[in-house]
Structures are given as C-alpha cells and as structure tokens.
Design a protein around this motif. Structure first.
Motif, PDB file in Angstrom:
ATOM      1  N   PHE A 198       1.065  -1.293   0.007  1.00 15.61           N
ATOM      2  CA  PHE A 198      -0.042  -0.153   0.120  1.00 15.61           C
ATOM      3  C   PHE A 198       0.920   1.287  -0.174  1.00 15.61           C
ATOM      4  CE2 PHE A 198      -3.312  -3.150   1.476  1.00 15.61           C
ATOM      5  CZ  PHE A 198      -4.525  -2.526   0.989  1.00 15.61           C
ATOM      6  N   VAL A 199       0.637   2.224  -0.890  1.00 20.93           N
ATOM      7  CA  VAL A 199       1.385   3.400  -0.942  1.00 20.93           C
ATOM      8  C   VAL A 199       0.761   4.664  -0.366  1.00 20.93           C
ATOM      9  CG1 VAL A 199       0.699   4.143  -3.406  1.00 20.93           C
ATOM     10  CG2 VAL A 199       2.889   4.694  -2.505  1.00 20.93           C
ATOM     11  N   HIS A 200      -0.708   4.390  -0.553  1.00 23.85           N
ATOM     12  CA  HIS A 200      -1.445   5.656  -0.120  1.00 23.85           C
ATOM     13  C   HIS A 200      -2.862   5.413   0.508  1.00 23.85           C
ATOM     14  CE1 HIS A 200      -1.947  10.034   0.081  1.00 23.85           C
ATOM     15  NE2 HIS A 200      -3.253   9.836  -0.224  1.00 23.85           N
ATOM     16  N   GLU A 262       6.807  10.532  -1.229  1.00 21.09           N
ATOM     17  CA  GLU A 262       8.343  11.021  -1.255  1.00 21.09           C
ATOM     18  C   GLU A 262       9.084   9.726  -0.935  1.00 21.09           C
ATOM     19  OE1 GLU A 262       8.888  12.243   3.414  1.00 21.09           O
ATOM     20  OE2 GLU A 262       7.228  13.047   2.627  1.00 21.09           O
ATOM     21  N   VAL A 263       8.660   8.572  -0.872  1.00 26.18           N
ATOM     22  CA  VAL A 263       9.361   7.406  -0.993  1.00 26.18           C
ATOM     23  C   VAL A 263       9.355   6.593  -1.847  1.00 26.18           C
ATOM     24  CG1 VAL A 263       9.712   7.289   1.848  1.00 26.18           C
ATOM     25  CG2 VAL A 263       8.074   5.910   0.400  1.00 26.18           C
ATOM     26  N   ALA A 317      16.612  14.046  -4.622  1.00 26.53           N
ATOM     27  CA  ALA A 317      15.785  14.662  -3.304  1.00 26.53           C
ATOM     28  C   ALA A 317      15.352  15.887  -3.780  1.00 26.53           C
ATOM     29  CB  ALA A 317      16.799  14.851  -2.376  1.00 26.53           C
ATOM     30  N   LYS A 318      15.750  16.838  -4.713  1.00 25.52           N
ATOM     31  CA  LYS A 318      14.977  17.980  -5.014  1.00 25.52           C
ATOM     32  C   LYS A 318      13.815  17.785  -5.862  1.00 25.52           C
ATOM     33  CE  LYS A 318      19.327  20.867  -5.006  1.00 25.52           C
ATOM     34  NZ  LYS A 318      20.205  21.694  -5.838  1.00 25.52           N
ATOM     35  N   GLN A 321      11.108  16.676  -3.416  1.00 23.75           N
ATOM     36  CA  GLN A 321      10.494  17.905  -2.715  1.00 23.75           C
ATOM     37  C   GLN A 321       9.606  18.663  -3.827  1.00 23.75           C
ATOM     38  OE1 GLN A 321      13.900  20.137  -1.598  1.00 23.75           O
ATOM     39  NE2 GLN A 321      14.471  18.676   0.170  1.00 23.75           N
ATOM     40  N   GLN A 322       9.987  18.806  -4.929  1.00 31.51           N
ATOM     41  CA  GLN A 322       9.213  19.534  -6.098  1.00 31.51           C
ATOM     42  C   GLN A 322       7.879  18.758  -5.961  1.00 31.51           C
ATOM     43  OE1 GLN A 322      10.889  19.940  -9.685  1.00 31.51           O
ATOM     44  NE2 GLN A 322       8.900  20.632 -10.801  1.00 31.51           N
ATOM     45  N   ILE A 323       8.037  17.347  -6.218  1.00 30.45           N
ATOM     46  CA  ILE A 323       6.772  16.649  -6.505  1.00 30.45           C
ATOM     47  C   ILE A 323       5.754  16.815  -5.030  1.00 30.45           C
ATOM     48  CG2 ILE A 323       5.886  14.217  -6.686  1.00 30.45           C
ATOM     49  CD1 ILE A 323       8.399  13.764  -8.258  1.00 30.45           C
TER      50      ILE A 323
END
Length: 870
Positions: A198-200, A262-263, A317-318, A321-323
C-alpha cells in the motif's frame, strides 16, 4: 522502455511498455493499482492512469460497505478495463466459513470465467479451492494474510499465490531483507514472488487480519469486511489507575493517513511489483485525484532513475521535494487525517498518530485571530476562495463542529477576512485560536470529475506502428499494443511512385496519429517504405481505422483461464466419515489453561491442569515457567505438558526472540504465524487463533501439511459457524477457546512509547511498558488492558472476559473435546475459581447459563457472551 508515458499531445497519455526496463540496475516500474467501489470509481481510475483496479463483489470482500459490483457486472467491466489496457482484480479477501464454501466455489467459477485478472485472497482454504478449480488463475495474497517476512512469502508461494501484498507495517529496510532472502533462494526454476505494498490511504493501526476489535465490541468482524473503525474513536490513557493528562490528544489509536509519495524512489529500487492506493469506500473524485498524483509522480521519478539518478542523490531529493510541494494540496484535499509515510521509514511512535482527531480534515488554513460579526480574521496558510468548504476545529472532534461555505475572502496585507452566509455559522461556538481547515474545493472537484466524465477516452495508451511497402505493391500496416496483441492489414490498392509529396515518417506520423476518440495514441513508428512512394490519404485513414478496430476487438476478448469442469473441491467439502465422530463421544474433555504470568501458572498448576499454555510479555521467563511445571509434575503427573507462545508477528531480524522461546525447552509451542511453522517444525505444535482457521480446507492445510496436533478455531466464528466447522471436519482437530479477554487490537504502534515517553521506539523510550499498568478507557467507560510483547508490539484486550459456556454442551455433542480458557490480569484466586467452574461445566455438574451467571459475580469479574453468541 521508460516508465514515463510518451506524451506528444497531453499529459494523460500512457506508455505501458515501460515494464520492460532497459536499465539492468533499475527494476521494472511498478504497477499503479487503484481502488474502485463502483463504476464511476472504475472510470475515474482508468482515466487518470491506473494500470489496474481492485474491486469487490456483493460478498466475500473486506469492504462490504462499498457499493461493489455484481457477478453480472463482471463481463462488461472486464471488457471495459481490458480495452483500456487496465487489469481488474477481485477482492475475495475475507475469511470464509464452512457453511459458505459451496457459495464461494460458485463465486469463484464466475470470477474465473469472466476473465478477471486475479483474485486478492485472505483465506488459506480459498487459495486451495482456487487451485483446485484452476491451475493458472492468478492469486494475490492479501495484506489480510499478515505477511511480514520471507517465510511468509514462501508460505504464500507454496499455497499457490502469484503475488503477495505485504503488511503495511513493513519498512523499506524490512522489504529489502525480504527481497534479499528471495534472491538468495532464486533459481532458474523458481523466481522471486512479486510483492505489492500500500502506498497511499487510510492506515489501519492493527495488523490486517489480526484485528478482532469490531468482532469483540460489536460482532462486526474486520475479517469479514465489517470493520467498525474503533481505532478512530477517542480513548483516555489510564496508567497505574490514574488518568494521564494528554491535553488535546485523545485519538490514541488513529494513525495519520499513509502517503508514500516521497519514498517512491526507494519503493521502485526495492523492486516492488505493484503500488496500491487504499480507498474502495471513497468517492470517484478521490480516486481520480490520488491516482493522477501518483501516476504523474511515478512517471517522473522512474524517468530520473532510468537516466542514472540514484534515489539518494541531491537531484533526486530535489525532485521529490518539488513533487511533494506540487501534490500536497491535492492529496490533503482528497482525504487527510494528516499525511505521513507510515512505517516505510521505520518506527516513529511520536509521528505515527498525532492523536488530535480521527476524521478527515483537509488543508490547514490557520488559526482564528479575530471574530468580527459574521467574519473571522486569520493569516491564511493555504489558498482559499469563495465557495470552498471549511470547518472550525475547537479541539473537540467527537462533537458537532461548526463549518460551512465561504462567501467572501478579503485579503488585507498579511491578514484575511473570511465571510460566511448569514446564519450559516453559529459564531457563539467559534473561538479565537480555533483551527480552520479547508474540507472541500468545488473547483478541484469539478476538474477531477471532468477527467472521467463522458464516453470519450481521456487517458490513452501508446501503440506502435510499422509500415512496409514499395511502388506497385500494397502498403502493409502492422500495429502492436503493450500487452502483445498484433494486427496486420494491407491497402486495397498498390502504392505509387510519389511525384512531389512522398510518405515521409513525418507525414505518416501525422496521418496515423489521428487516434482521437480511441483508447490509443501513436507511440513508436517504424517506416520501412522503399523508395519515394505515396498512397491516397483516404486509403491510409482506412488502414488506420481497420487496424484500430481489430486491435480493440482483440483487447476485449476475455482471458481464458483453465477452469476444471470436475474438481476435487466437492470431495474436500463433503462431510467426514460420521464413524470418527461417534468414536470420539466417550473421550474425556480436556480443559487447557493459558496463563500470562507465573502466579497464574502456579495457580493453574495447583488445580491439577494437565495442559498449560504460557504467553508472557517477557519470553525470558519461559524457562522458569517450564522448570516450575516440570519440577511440580514428576511421577505424580507424567502426562502434564507446558506449551509456550512466541509473539504473534515475526519480522526479519527477530530470530533472537524465537531462539529465546525455544531455549525454554517447553513440551510444545503455540504456532502463531508462518515462520513458526518451520522454526518449530521438529517440536510439538498447536496452531493458534491467529492463523484464522474458519473452514475445513484451512484447518486441513495447517494441521495435516505441517503436522500440527490441533488447530484453534478462529475467534471470528459465532456458534452457528463453529458448528458448521465441527461438522465439516473431524472435531478432534480443533481447540476451542471458551473463556478469554479478546485480544482486540494487535499493532506495531506502541502506545506506551508514544504517550508515556518522548522516545520514538524501543531504543530510546525507556521501556515504560515494564514499569506501568496501562489501560485505554473508551467512550462508555470500559478500561481495556494494554500489553506489550517482546517485539514491542502492543495488544489491547477487551476489558470484559467473554465466555462460550452456554454452548459447550452442544460443542461436546458435536465431538469437540479440547477447550481453552485464557487469563489476563486475574489474580491467582480468580484463576482457581474460574478453572473450578469450567471443570464443573465440562463434567456436566452445572449448565452454561449457570456458569455465566456465577462468573459475573466472581470477584466482580466482567463477563460477556462474546462473539460466539452471534
């Protein structure tokens, strides 16, 4: 091929050929799996980029409150999905009782015949039944199977599963260990089993498949799709008999919603086969919203990884963060109790459950600074416009809250004045300092609904074209889709030598790419024309239409799984030889006692109990318990045995706990998960309730395949269902718990750590579980004991003991002879009294109703009839 979609015209075009990774170091892009509670949700998922959907039918699925589909819907639904290049999985993810197996077989036959792509299954017996019906129909082991280790994955493989949905409690590091163990045993004949996570979505606080709360409190089993969401209710923390002041923290068992956005790079790197979005009870706008966010993020991340970008690099990583920044608003507006990465990054008990509310909030707007008539002033932390819906959070989410539609937004410097319709909000209930949340954005909802309304496909998948031909010969057009369908057609007229405008690749792409109104978009184009040739545009268009129509016809053909006309299922479902039952009626009934501390064990020992179980919080004390029993037995009780219980959950790296348990040299062990089956394979073993044994096929598999002496009937069974089980299989197989405090929540979330320490996990919490007696007080004042095990997992037990005493005589008449009673916090005196009463019951000296009445009076013991009463 890249995971990203080839998008020459719009951002909803999908390149599903992505699953063949061209980079050896990057696993194939995982499938994006979306929920569908009804037809609108199915369309919302398809039009926003889902690779597959999962849905339930009227029965046997873990979301019985969803609208769900019917058997009659299956052919049309699968035709729609397959035309659009989407797979469809049926959720068959509940326990199935012995008296339902014939209906289950009929359901499964319909599912397999309709060409469904897989069934998501919890029940071991149903996995067996599917394999008897079809050797090739795919089975996905549900998260309800509570698989947390490589041993669990291997168990699922042996059972016939083609994919496993891991427990939500698995961290990325633990997933890596599972994958590494699979790789170590991989051979040319046996490949690693695909894994899904499960992701969300909503995050259950208890292990799926191990939550008995709804069953215990209201007879609505979560293992039957009827979860009452007791985890979302408020609780008070009682430590050593005193209330623990926690301020506005009351929702102690309500985790924030899972958001794995984010992962994503790490999940791709671990080789996940599928990423699953939770939400079959959610609206189609939610499905559209979350599916689109993850589709776009997944494609962008995979493109970066395929370009050689390491997940841990600064550039990656950037990007994340943007997503996250771009998507956060949509995710929170979709549904949010707060968003968190769950257990993916390991255990952090301070972050998992903020405990301030247990229902949807949305986007945080700020705190009320001033109240001016029917307007409020605050510093907005997120966009707000007229028409948006808001709610005032005064810190009492269990009460009715004020809220409504915004009429005006007047920005004055850093402050905004928010106006409402006259009388819409009772401002006597609004206070300075109240938090304001945006709960609805009609404009966003309209955009989301537009993404799946209408008949015209809005999300297209690429198909590749090959063009062959030379002057004087017909043109040959070959088209291929992402699932391997191939169509070929030839023009009805020969090609001619071009005088001025030959068919260049650009012109071919322009004409063949006119696929509007179809589920397709032009992907790769290979031009193999010889010389400077031409064909009338009308003929080229005709060719294109011809191949598309034929491709659509091929795609909607139902999958033809093998379906055995005559199976062994009927034999497996038949009643056992009644002579075995008759021969069992004279056997003496046995009372088995489970103790949770040495004092209870000693009391049971002095009562002369022959079979003793121990479930201690500290397994290091098992050696002392075994010594106590063995020393007390000697020649006086040569047949007395002591069995000990390892923790219910096993994870990679926790072998040390099982070593401690085994080092006790007990006479036998309670098997509680898949790893115990093999670890204690050379010992005497009894299968415990956590194996979820509800029908004969499951009981037979555990008992006879693994050589268990007995198996414990599932705690989800009421007496009618238990009766069906005892009639369907030899009753001597079963052990039945007739007295216990039901273990309701069993969870990775540690309440001790979260609310009695400032630590994040066992390494820095100071072990408050060793120092305090803790209970959770619910809304009706019941105080439910909380215990921690060796793995720091918590169990919340029902405050009331439940008894099946009134059904014991009928169970004995059916041939049952092994009955268990379990103690929790009872004193030695209460243990003796309770054992004495149940022995009288088994000897026929008192009736069950009398025992029930007497137990209610014994030292003020709370007693309920429990789930067995139905």
């Amino acid at each position: 091929m890249l995971c990203e979609r080839f998008m020459p015209t719009q951002d909803t075009i999908l390149d599903t050929s992505r699953r063949d990774s061209s980079s050896a170091s990057v696993p194939p892009c995982p499938e994006l799996l979306a929920p569908a509670g009804d037809w609108e949700c199915a369309k919302a998922a398809v039009e926003n980029g889902a690779d597959a959907i999962y849905f339930g039918l009227e029965r046997f699925n873990a979301r019985m409150r969803a609208h769900n589909f019917t058997e009659a819907d299956l052919p049309k639904l699968m035709e729609f999905l397959h035309l659009r290049g989407v797979k469809g999985y049926v959720t068959f993810n509940t326990l199935v009782f012995a008296n339902e197996m014939a209906d289950a077989e009929q359901y499964l036959r319909s599912i397999i015949s309709a060409g469904v792509d897989a069934a998501i299954v919890q029940d071991v017996g149903i996995c067996r039944l599917i394999r008897e019906l079809s050797p090739d129909f795919p089975i996905h082991g549900s998260t309800q199977m509570t698989i947390t280790s490589a041993g669990g994955v291997e168990f699922a493989r042996d059972l016939g599963c083609n994919l496993v949905v891991l427990a939500r409690e698995c961290s990325i590091k633990e997933i890596e260990k599972i994958q590494a163990a699979q790789s170590a045993t991989e051979t040319s004949a046996v490949s690693a089993l695909p894994l899904e996570v499960f992701v969300h979505g909503a995050l259950c606080v208890a292990y799926s498949g191990q939550c008995l709360t709804s069953e215990s409190l209201g007879g609505r089993s979560a293992n039957r799709g009827e979860c009452a969401q007791a985890c979302r209710m408020p609780y008070e923390l009682v430590s050593d008999g005193k209330n623990v002041p926690l301020g506005d923290k009351r929702y102690l068992l309500s985790p924030q919603d899972l958001a794995g956005l984010e992962v994503l790079p790490d999940l791709i790197r671990t080789g996940m086969s599928s990423l699953k979005i939770e939400g079959r009870l959610k609206a189609p706008e939610y499905v559209a919203n979350i599916t689109r966010v993850y589709r776009q993020a997944l494609d962008r991340v995979y493109k970066e990884l395929m370009g050689g970008e390491a997940p841990e690099s600064s550039h990656a990583a950037k990007l994340m963060q943007q997503i996250n920044s771009e998507s956060r608003y949509n995710l929170e507006m979709g549904f949010s109790r707060g968003l968190y990465t769950g257990w993916f990054r390991g255990i952090n008990n301070q972050e998992l459950a903020h405990a301030r509310f247990g229902k949807k909030r949305g986007v945080y707007l700020g705190e009320v600074g001033r109240i001016q008539g029917e307007r409020i002033a605050l510093k907005l932390k997120a966009p707000l416009k007229p028409g948006d819906g808001v709610v005032f959070d005064a810190g009492h989410p269990d009460q009715d809250e004020e809220g409504g539609r915004v009429y005006t937004v007047d920005v004055r410097g850093q402050e905004s004045l928010i106006g409402f319709g006259h009388g819409d909000v009772n401002f006597r209930r609004v206070h300075i300092g109240d938090k304001l949340w945006k709960t609805n954005d009609p404009e966003l909802d309209r955009k989301l609904r537009q993404s799946f309304e209408g008949e015209k496909p809005q999300f297209q998948r690429p198909i590749s074209f090959e063009v062959h031909g030379l002057a004087g010969k017909p043109m040959t057009l070959i088209v291929r889709d992402e699932v391997g369908n191939v169509v070929k057609a030839e023009s009805t007229m020969p090609m001619e030598v071009a005088q001025n405008q030959p068919l260049s690749t650009e012109r071919l792409r322009e004409q063949l790419g006119r696929l509007g109104g179809t589920p397709f978009v032009l992907g790769e184009l290979k031009n193999h024309l010889s010389g400077s040739v031409m064909l009338p545009v009308s003929e080229l268009n005709k060719l294109r239409r011809e191949v598309v129509i034929e491709l659509e016809r091929l795609r909607v053909q139902p999958k033809r799984w093998t379906l055995n006309a005559v199976t062994e299922a009927a034999a497996n479902l038949s009643l056992p030889d009644q002579s075995s039952r008759a021969g069992n009626t004279d056997k003496t009934s046995e009372l088995i006692v489970l103790a949770r501390n040495l004092e209870q064990l000693d009391a049971a020992l002095k009562c002369g109990v022959q079979t003793l179980y121990c479930e201690f919080e500290d397994p290091k004390k098992y050696r002392e318990a075994v010594s106590l029993v063995h020393c007390a037995s000697g020649c006086a009780a040569p047949n007395r045995t002591i069995w000990v219980a390892p923790p219910r959950i096993f994870k990679m790296g926790e072998e040390w706990i099982m070593k401690i348990v085994r080092s006790s040299n007990a006479d036998g062990y309670l098997v509680r998960n898949y790893d115990h089956l093999n670890y204690f394979a050379d010992c005497r073993r009894t299968g415990d309730f956590s194996l979820n044994i509800a029908n004969r096929l499951t009981a037979d598999y555990f008992k006879n395949r693994f050589g268990l002496e007995r198996v414990t009937a599932s705690y989800d069974l009421n007496f009618t269902q238990l009766e069906a089980l005892l009639k369907s299989a030899p009753p001597e197989w079963f052990e039945i718990t007739i007295h216990q405090h039901m273990p309701m929540f069993h969870m990775e979330h540690c309440v001790f750590c979260a609310f009695l320490s400032e630590g994040t996990d066992y390494s820095n919490c100071g072990r408050p579980c060793d120092k305090h007696d803790v209970k959770l007080r619910d809304r009706v004042g019941a105080e439910h004991p909380l215990k921690a095990d060796a793995g720091c997992r918590n169990t919340v037990f029902n405050s009331l003991a439940q008894t099946g005493a009134e059904y014991v005589a009928r169970m004995m008449a059916l041939g049952a002879r092994h009955f268990r009673i379990e103690f929790l916090n009872e004193t030695p005196e209460q243990v003796v009294q309770t054992i004495t009463k149940y022995r009288q019951l088994l000897r026929g000296e008192i009736e069950g109703a009398q025992l029930y009445r007497e137990l209610k009076l014994l030292n003020q013991l709370g007693v309920t009839r429990g789930q067995m009463a139905g």
